[in-house]
Design a protein around this motif. Structure first.
Motif, PDB file in Angstrom:
ATOM      1  N   PHE A 148       6.935  -4.800  -5.473  1.00  0.00           N
ATOM      2  CA  PHE A 148       6.953  -6.064  -6.458  1.00  0.00           C
ATOM      3  C   PHE A 148       6.755  -5.798  -7.889  1.00  0.00           C
ATOM      4  N   ARG A 149       6.780  -4.456  -8.261  1.00  0.00           N
ATOM      5  CA  ARG A 149       7.007  -4.266  -9.664  1.00  0.00           C
ATOM      6  C   ARG A 149       5.492  -4.296 -10.392  1.00  0.00           C
ATOM      7  N   GLN A 150       4.669  -4.453  -9.495  1.00  0.00           N
ATOM      8  CA  GLN A 150       3.210  -4.526 -10.143  1.00  0.00           C
ATOM      9  C   GLN A 150       2.820  -3.162 -10.443  1.00  0.00           C
ATOM     10  N   PRO A 151       1.946  -2.646 -11.558  1.00  0.00           N
ATOM     11  CA  PRO A 151       1.376  -1.410 -11.719  1.00  0.00           C
ATOM     12  C   PRO A 151       0.601  -0.919 -10.449  1.00  0.00           C
ATOM     13  N   VAL A 152       0.463   0.177 -10.143  1.00  0.00           N
ATOM     14  CA  VAL A 152      -0.483   0.794  -9.169  1.00  0.00           C
ATOM     15  C   VAL A 152      -1.765   1.278 -10.003  1.00  0.00           C
ATOM     16  N   ASN A 153      -2.760   0.613  -9.385  1.00  0.00           N
ATOM     17  CA  ASN A 153      -4.051   1.124  -9.756  1.00  0.00           C
ATOM     18  C   ASN A 153      -4.380   2.503  -9.534  1.00  0.00           C
ATOM     19  N   ALA A 154      -4.436   3.277 -10.387  1.00  0.00           N
ATOM     20  CA  ALA A 154      -4.771   4.713 -10.068  1.00  0.00           C
ATOM     21  C   ALA A 154      -5.831   5.161  -9.277  1.00  0.00           C
ATOM     22  N   THR A 155      -7.029   4.390  -9.661  1.00  0.00           N
ATOM     23  CA  THR A 155      -8.135   4.861  -8.889  1.00  0.00           C
ATOM     24  C   THR A 155      -8.321   4.418  -7.780  1.00  0.00           C
ATOM     25  N   ILE A 156      -7.713   3.261  -7.225  1.00  0.00           N
ATOM     26  CA  ILE A 156      -7.311   3.024  -5.761  1.00  0.00           C
ATOM     27  C   ILE A 156      -6.614   3.784  -5.247  1.00  0.00           C
ATOM     28  N   ALA A 157      -5.569   4.367  -5.941  1.00  0.00           N
ATOM     29  CA  ALA A 157      -4.523   5.349  -5.162  1.00  0.00           C
ATOM     30  C   ALA A 157      -5.179   6.731  -4.874  1.00  0.00           C
ATOM     31  N   THR A 158      -5.857   7.106  -5.930  1.00  0.00           N
ATOM     32  CA  THR A 158      -6.437   8.314  -5.790  1.00  0.00           C
ATOM     33  C   THR A 158      -7.338   8.162  -4.410  1.00  0.00           C
ATOM     34  N   LEU A 159      -8.276   7.291  -4.580  1.00  0.00           N
ATOM     35  CA  LEU A 159      -9.299   7.256  -3.437  1.00  0.00           C
ATOM     36  C   LEU A 159      -8.438   7.118  -2.142  1.00  0.00           C
ATOM     37  N   MET A 160      -7.340   6.368  -1.997  1.00  0.00           N
ATOM     38  CA  MET A 160      -6.614   6.281  -0.756  1.00  0.00           C
ATOM     39  C   MET A 160      -6.020   7.749  -0.382  1.00  0.00           C
ATOM     40  N   GLN A 161      -5.612   8.424  -1.204  1.00  0.00           N
ATOM     41  CA  GLN A 161      -5.005   9.723  -1.037  1.00  0.00           C
ATOM     42  C   GLN A 161      -5.824  10.561  -0.593  1.00  0.00           C
ATOM     43  N   PRO A 200       0.872   7.520 -13.494  1.00  0.00           N
ATOM     44  CA  PRO A 200       0.623   6.309 -13.906  1.00  0.00           C
ATOM     45  C   PRO A 200       1.490   5.186 -13.998  1.00  0.00           C
ATOM     46  N   ASN A 201       2.872   5.795 -14.132  1.00  0.00           N
ATOM     47  CA  ASN A 201       3.876   4.519 -14.663  1.00  0.00           C
ATOM     48  C   ASN A 201       4.405   3.950 -12.945  1.00  0.00           C
ATOM     49  N   ASP A 202       3.672   4.379 -11.924  1.00  0.00           N
ATOM     50  CA  ASP A 202       4.362   3.973 -10.649  1.00  0.00           C
ATOM     51  C   ASP A 202       4.065   2.447 -10.558  1.00  0.00           C
ATOM     52  N   ASP A 249       0.824  -1.241  -0.060  1.00  0.00           N
ATOM     53  CA  ASP A 249      -0.026  -0.005  -0.176  1.00  0.00           C
ATOM     54  C   ASP A 249       0.707   1.215  -0.232  1.00  0.00           C
ATOM     55  N   ILE A 250       2.086   1.168   0.262  1.00  0.00           N
ATOM     56  CA  ILE A 250       3.069   2.303   0.352  1.00  0.00           C
ATOM     57  C   ILE A 250       3.007   3.096  -1.201  1.00  0.00           C
ATOM     58  N   ALA A 251       3.038   2.401  -2.302  1.00  0.00           N
ATOM     59  CA  ALA A 251       2.949   2.855  -3.438  1.00  0.00           C
ATOM     60  C   ALA A 251       1.739   3.503  -3.804  1.00  0.00           C
ATOM     61  N   TYR A 252       0.611   3.105  -3.246  1.00  0.00           N
ATOM     62  CA  TYR A 252      -0.599   3.726  -3.469  1.00  0.00           C
ATOM     63  C   TYR A 252      -0.692   4.971  -2.596  1.00  0.00           C
ATOM     64  N   THR A 253      -0.053   5.167  -1.440  1.00  0.00           N
ATOM     65  CA  THR A 253       0.094   6.301  -0.640  1.00  0.00           C
ATOM     66  C   THR A 253       0.720   7.376  -1.003  1.00  0.00           C
ATOM     67  N   PHE A 254       1.740   7.026  -1.635  1.00  0.00           N
ATOM     68  CA  PHE A 254       2.767   8.144  -2.550  1.00  0.00           C
ATOM     69  C   PHE A 254       2.546   7.960  -3.991  1.00  0.00           C
ATOM     70  N   PHE A 255       1.357   7.569  -4.638  1.00  0.00           N
ATOM     71  CA  PHE A 255       1.276   7.558  -5.993  1.00  0.00           C
ATOM     72  C   PHE A 255       1.347   8.950  -6.678  1.00  0.00           C
ATOM     73  N   SER A 256       1.991   9.130  -7.963  1.00  0.00           N
ATOM     74  CA  SER A 256       2.280  10.343  -8.235  1.00  0.00           C
ATOM     75  C   SER A 256       2.061  10.224 -10.125  1.00  0.00           C
TER      76      SER A 256
END
Length: 105
Positions: A32-45, A26-28, A17-24
């Motif tokens: 584990f080198r999995q793509p971050v889901n921008a929708t979930i990251a934005t909601l979490m932020q 779409p290439n984040d 969830d750290i990558a979702y907390t600091f998402f900046s």
């Protein structure tokens, strides 16, 4: 306010969830080198920002985030979105004993 979330985005391992907390952007990716889901990251932020500003994760344009209390409700943040609440799977007698810290005396 006592709140908690249940992060169900695969692979669902500690720290993802750290990558979702600091998402900046779409290439984040996660650790584990999995793509971050921008929708979930934005909601979490949004939840985190609301909480920092007001002490509550709830705000305009976000699904209701319940207070964690006697009913052990958790907000789900995961692959299916972020509007669902579930009962905390760790809300049981064994975990309550560990939370008391009686073993530390």
């Amino acid at each position: 306010t006592n709140t908690a979330y249940f992060f169900t985005t695969p692979p669902g391992l500690h720290g993802t969830d750290i990558a979702y907390t600091f998402f900046s952007n779409p290439n984040d990716t996660t650790i584990f080198r999995q793509p971050v889901n921008a929708t979930i990251a934005t909601l979490m932020q949004k939840y985190l920002t609301n909480f920092a500003l007001s002490g509550s994760p709830n705000g305009i344009g976000t699904p209701h985030f319940p207070v964690y209390g006697m009913n052990s409700s958790l907000q789900v943040l995961g692959i299916d979105g972020g509007g669902e609440q579930v009962v905390d799977p760790t809300a049981n007698e064994r975990c309550a004993w560990w939370a008391k810290g009686e073993y530390m005396t």
